[in-house]
Design a protein around this motif. Structure first.
Motif, PDB file in Angstrom:
ATOM      1  N   ILE A 192       8.674 -48.159  25.521  1.00  9.75           N
ATOM      2  CA  ILE A 192       7.630 -49.051  26.012  1.00  9.75           C
ATOM      3  C   ILE A 192       6.365 -48.255  26.310  1.00  9.75           C
ATOM      4  N   THR A 193       5.218 -48.870  26.030  1.00 10.68           N
ATOM      5  CA  THR A 193       3.930 -48.236  26.298  1.00 10.68           C
ATOM      6  C   THR A 193       3.122 -49.138  27.226  1.00 10.68           C
ATOM      7  N   GLU A 194       2.053 -48.598  27.758  1.00  7.59           N
ATOM      8  CA  GLU A 194       1.210 -49.385  28.661  1.00  7.59           C
ATOM      9  C   GLU A 194       0.614 -50.587  27.939  1.00  7.59           C
ATOM     10  N   ASN A 195       0.240 -50.396  26.674  1.00  7.21           N
ATOM     11  CA  ASN A 195      -0.344 -51.485  25.893  1.00  7.21           C
ATOM     12  C   ASN A 195       0.670 -52.599  25.651  1.00  7.21           C
ATOM     13  N   ILE A 196       1.904 -52.219  25.296  1.00  8.63           N
ATOM     14  CA  ILE A 196       2.955 -53.214  25.064  1.00  8.63           C
ATOM     15  C   ILE A 196       3.258 -53.971  26.350  1.00  8.63           C
ATOM     16  N   ALA A 197       3.356 -53.242  27.464  1.00  8.98           N
ATOM     17  CA  ALA A 197       3.649 -53.880  28.750  1.00  8.98           C
ATOM     18  C   ALA A 197       2.571 -54.897  29.108  1.00  8.98           C
ATOM     19  N   ALA A 198       1.305 -54.526  28.918  1.00  7.55           N
ATOM     20  CA  ALA A 198       0.199 -55.431  29.246  1.00  7.55           C
ATOM     21  C   ALA A 198       0.224 -56.667  28.350  1.00  7.55           C
ATOM     22  N   THR A 199       0.543 -56.470  27.067  1.00 10.88           N
ATOM     23  CA  THR A 199       0.583 -57.589  26.123  1.00 10.88           C
ATOM     24  C   THR A 199       1.683 -58.575  26.484  1.00 10.88           C
ATOM     25  N   LEU A 200       2.873 -58.065  26.800  1.00 12.17           N
ATOM     26  CA  LEU A 200       3.995 -58.940  27.138  1.00 12.17           C
ATOM     27  C   LEU A 200       3.755 -59.657  28.462  1.00 12.17           C
ATOM     28  N   ARG A 201       3.186 -58.941  29.432  1.00 11.57           N
ATOM     29  CA  ARG A 201       2.867 -59.592  30.712  1.00 11.57           C
ATOM     30  C   ARG A 201       1.883 -60.730  30.499  1.00 11.57           C
ATOM     31  N   GLY A 202       0.872 -60.480  29.667  1.00 10.73           N
ATOM     32  CA  GLY A 202      -0.132 -61.505  29.406  1.00 10.73           C
ATOM     33  C   GLY A 202       0.443 -62.735  28.731  1.00 10.73           C
ATOM     34  N   ALA A 203       1.489 -62.530  27.928  1.00  9.14           N
ATOM     35  CA  ALA A 203       2.120 -63.645  27.219  1.00  9.14           C
ATOM     36  C   ALA A 203       3.234 -64.291  28.041  1.00  9.14           C
ATOM     37  N   GLY A 204       3.499 -63.738  29.229  1.00 11.92           N
ATOM     38  CA  GLY A 204       4.547 -64.300  30.074  1.00 11.92           C
ATOM     39  C   GLY A 204       5.949 -64.037  29.567  1.00 11.92           C
ATOM     40  N   ILE A 205       6.128 -62.953  28.807  1.00 13.11           N
ATOM     41  CA  ILE A 205       7.437 -62.624  28.240  1.00 13.11           C
ATOM     42  C   ILE A 205       8.093 -61.546  29.103  1.00 13.11           C
ATOM     43  N   PRO A 206       9.287 -61.798  29.644  1.00 15.66           N
ATOM     44  CA  PRO A 206       9.934 -60.801  30.505  1.00 15.66           C
ATOM     45  C   PRO A 206      10.413 -59.587  29.717  1.00 15.66           C
ATOM     46  N   PHE A 207      10.400 -58.428  30.362  1.00 14.21           N
ATOM     47  CA  PHE A 207      10.861 -57.208  29.701  1.00 14.21           C
ATOM     48  C   PHE A 207      11.394 -56.236  30.742  1.00 14.21           C
ATOM     49  N   ASN A 232      14.514 -46.829  31.215  1.00 14.70           N
ATOM     50  CA  ASN A 232      14.144 -45.485  31.638  1.00 14.70           C
ATOM     51  C   ASN A 232      13.129 -45.594  32.771  1.00 14.70           C
ATOM     52  N   TYR A 233      12.988 -44.514  33.490  1.00 10.42           N
ATOM     53  CA  TYR A 233      12.118 -44.440  34.660  1.00 10.42           C
ATOM     54  C   TYR A 233      10.665 -44.493  34.200  1.00 10.42           C
ATOM     55  N   VAL A 234       9.924 -45.524  34.633  1.00 11.73           N
ATOM     56  CA  VAL A 234       8.546 -45.712  34.179  1.00 11.73           C
ATOM     57  C   VAL A 234       7.629 -45.821  35.396  1.00 11.73           C
ATOM     58  N   PRO A 235       7.332 -44.707  36.046  1.00 14.69           N
ATOM     59  CA  PRO A 235       6.546 -44.773  37.280  1.00 14.69           C
ATOM     60  C   PRO A 235       5.054 -44.991  37.074  1.00 14.69           C
ATOM     61  N   ASP A 236       4.549 -44.695  35.875  1.00 16.00           N
ATOM     62  CA  ASP A 236       3.099 -44.683  35.673  1.00 16.00           C
ATOM     63  C   ASP A 236       2.547 -45.921  34.972  1.00 16.00           C
ATOM     64  N   ILE A 237       3.410 -46.861  34.596  1.00 15.97           N
ATOM     65  CA  ILE A 237       2.942 -48.092  33.966  1.00 15.97           C
ATOM     66  C   ILE A 237       3.187 -49.237  34.944  1.00 15.97           C
ATOM     67  N   PRO A 238       2.136 -49.916  35.386  1.00 19.86           N
ATOM     68  CA  PRO A 238       2.307 -50.970  36.399  1.00 19.86           C
ATOM     69  C   PRO A 238       3.053 -52.183  35.862  1.00 19.86           C
ATOM     70  N   GLY A 239       3.800 -52.833  36.757  1.00 16.83           N
ATOM     71  CA  GLY A 239       4.433 -54.101  36.429  1.00 16.83           C
ATOM     72  C   GLY A 239       5.627 -54.029  35.514  1.00 16.83           C
ATOM     73  N   VAL A 240       6.325 -52.891  35.466  1.00 12.99           N
ATOM     74  CA  VAL A 240       7.482 -52.751  34.578  1.00 12.99           C
ATOM     75  C   VAL A 240       8.774 -52.835  35.387  1.00 12.99           C
ATOM     76  N   ASN A 241       9.654 -53.751  34.990  1.00 16.15           N
ATOM     77  CA  ASN A 241      11.002 -53.789  35.551  1.00 16.15           C
ATOM     78  C   ASN A 241      11.815 -52.694  34.872  1.00 16.15           C
ATOM     79  N   TRP A 242      12.619 -51.956  35.620  1.00 13.29           N
ATOM     80  CA  TRP A 242      13.440 -50.940  34.982  1.00 13.29           C
ATOM     81  C   TRP A 242      14.713 -50.649  35.760  1.00 13.29           C
ATOM     82  N   ALA A 243      15.691 -50.144  35.002  1.00 14.51           N
ATOM     83  CA  ALA A 243      16.932 -49.618  35.573  1.00 14.51           C
ATOM     84  C   ALA A 243      17.129 -48.268  34.912  1.00 14.51           C
ATOM     85  N   ALA A 244      17.138 -47.198  35.696  1.00 14.40           N
ATOM     86  CA  ALA A 244      17.129 -45.877  35.076  1.00 14.40           C
ATOM     87  C   ALA A 244      17.612 -44.798  36.020  1.00 14.40           C
ATOM     88  N   PHE A 245      18.019 -43.698  35.407  1.00 10.29           N
ATOM     89  CA  PHE A 245      18.264 -42.472  36.144  1.00 10.29           C
ATOM     90  C   PHE A 245      16.944 -41.713  36.207  1.00 10.29           C
TER      91      PHE A 245
END
Length: 371
Positions: A142-157, A161-174
């Protein structure tokens, strides 16, 4: 007769939604049953039909909400991005499929490849138009651009993996950073100071840079940092394209040759995110060059629970991670207004047989030199 009636009621409710009679939230089942002179069971079937058409969102005990004007239709499909086609990854895929199937969803896996990576980077709208209700991203895909696009379209994701630097990402990770810190503490508690760190280069989210800084700062605080003991020259994909199926063994061979050639060898080496096969092959190759573990060098790292063997290190239960990511996705699909979920999983330390105190290693090396 009942089947015809629930279809009839679904059309009536859809007409009422179109006329904005209900606003954003529909009345409860009991009230709808009164309005349409039916029973809650039949009304519930009508609502499920409307949900499949993307007209409403049923949020369990919270109620039923009118979907937005641009709401996508329901496909009952989850897209899995970045999963690789090896036995370990197939176990994770099966875990996700089993959880999705319980909620009547199918999983379509788009494998990790340079073509897919390029497509997503050039056209993030590809996923918006893909027939899936949500996406699970594996292995830093996942990239910041993909995350922003999916959020804008209302598509859950959800990211696996641990994604501390991209806002608004749900994650389960070590957390690899926490894992590295744990290993460094284990080794330094045993007296090790000359500690090597080996990893594939990974610039996603600044991963390698963060790992290097943690490694450098931790050992610098003990006046023990040595730049020569850090090895991270290739990305995993670059190495695979060069060596194919022998990639992990070749990487292990490079590491063993590099460390064996050092005038002052490290007393311990950590393999982080280098792959199960790399650490196991390195263990064997060290022995073939006359460097025994743990007698001459302690070997540790992080690896999949499937390959416990006798290596000391952190065990990653990737099936657990896949399970947690799938559960988060199911919750997001069922309750779209769910707050952000970010779950950090804990690795377990496996003592193994490849780590000993530095005093033991140094004593063994001195005795062998005398002989």
């Amino acid at each position: 007769m009942e089947e015809k009636k629930y279809i009839f009621i679904s059309r009536k409710i859809e007409d009422a939604i179109r006329r904005n009679e209900f606003g954003g939230k529909l009345p409860g089942l009991g009230r709808l049953a009164e309005i349409y002179e039916s029973n809650p069971r039949t009304v519930s079937k009508a609502l499920r039909l409307l949900e499949e058409k993307g007209k409403v969102t049923v949020n369990g005990t919270r109620g039923t909400y009118v979907s937005g004007i641009n709401q996508r239709p329901r496909f009952r499909v989850i897209g899995l991005i970045g999963m690789r086609s090896t036995p370990g990854y197939r176990n994770q895929l099966e875990t996700i499929q089993n959880i999705a199937a319980k909620e009547h969803y199918r999983v379509i896996a788009l494998s990790d490849s340079s073509d897919l990576d390029g497509l997503l980077r050039e056209n993030s709208e590809f996923l918006v138009n893909f027939p899936a209700d949500g996406f699970i991203f594996a292995y830093s895909s996942i990239t910041e651009n993909i995350a922003a696009t999916l959020r804008g379209a209302g598509i859950p994701f959800v990211a696996m993996n641990y994604v501390p630097d991209i806002p608004g990402v749900n994650w389960a990770a070590f957390s690899s950073e926490r894992g590295l810190e744990r290993i460094l503490k284990e080794l330094t508690a045993l007296g090790h100071r000359r500690i090597a760190l080996v990893e594939f280069n990974n610039h996603n989210y600044g991963y390698s840079e963060k790992m290097y800084r943690l490694y450098r700062d931790f050992l610098s605080s003990l006046n023990s940092f040595d730049e020569r003991y850090y090895y991270s020259h290739y990305t995993m994909q670059e190495h695979y394209m060069k060596h194919g199926e022998n990639s992990y063994r070749e990487f292990a061979r490079e590491i063993v040759e590099y460390i064996a050639a050092l005038k002052t060898r490290p007393s311990a080496v950590i393999f982080m995110n280098a792959g199960n096969s790399t650490i196991i092959n390195a263990y064997e190759l060290f022995r073939m060059t006359g460097i025994r573990s743990p007698e001459d060098i302690s070997i540790t790292g992080d690896f999949d629970m499937r390959d416990k063997c006798e290596i000391s290190g952190l065990l990653y239960d990737y099936s657990l991670r896949a399970s947690e990511a799938a559960k988060i996705m199911m919750k997001l699909l069922k309750y779209p207004d769910t707050p952000l979920i970010q779950k950090t999983l804990v690795q377990k330390w496996h003592p193994g047989r490849t780590v000993r105190s530095v005093n033991h290693c140094e004593k063994n090396i001195v005795e062998r030199k005398r002989k």
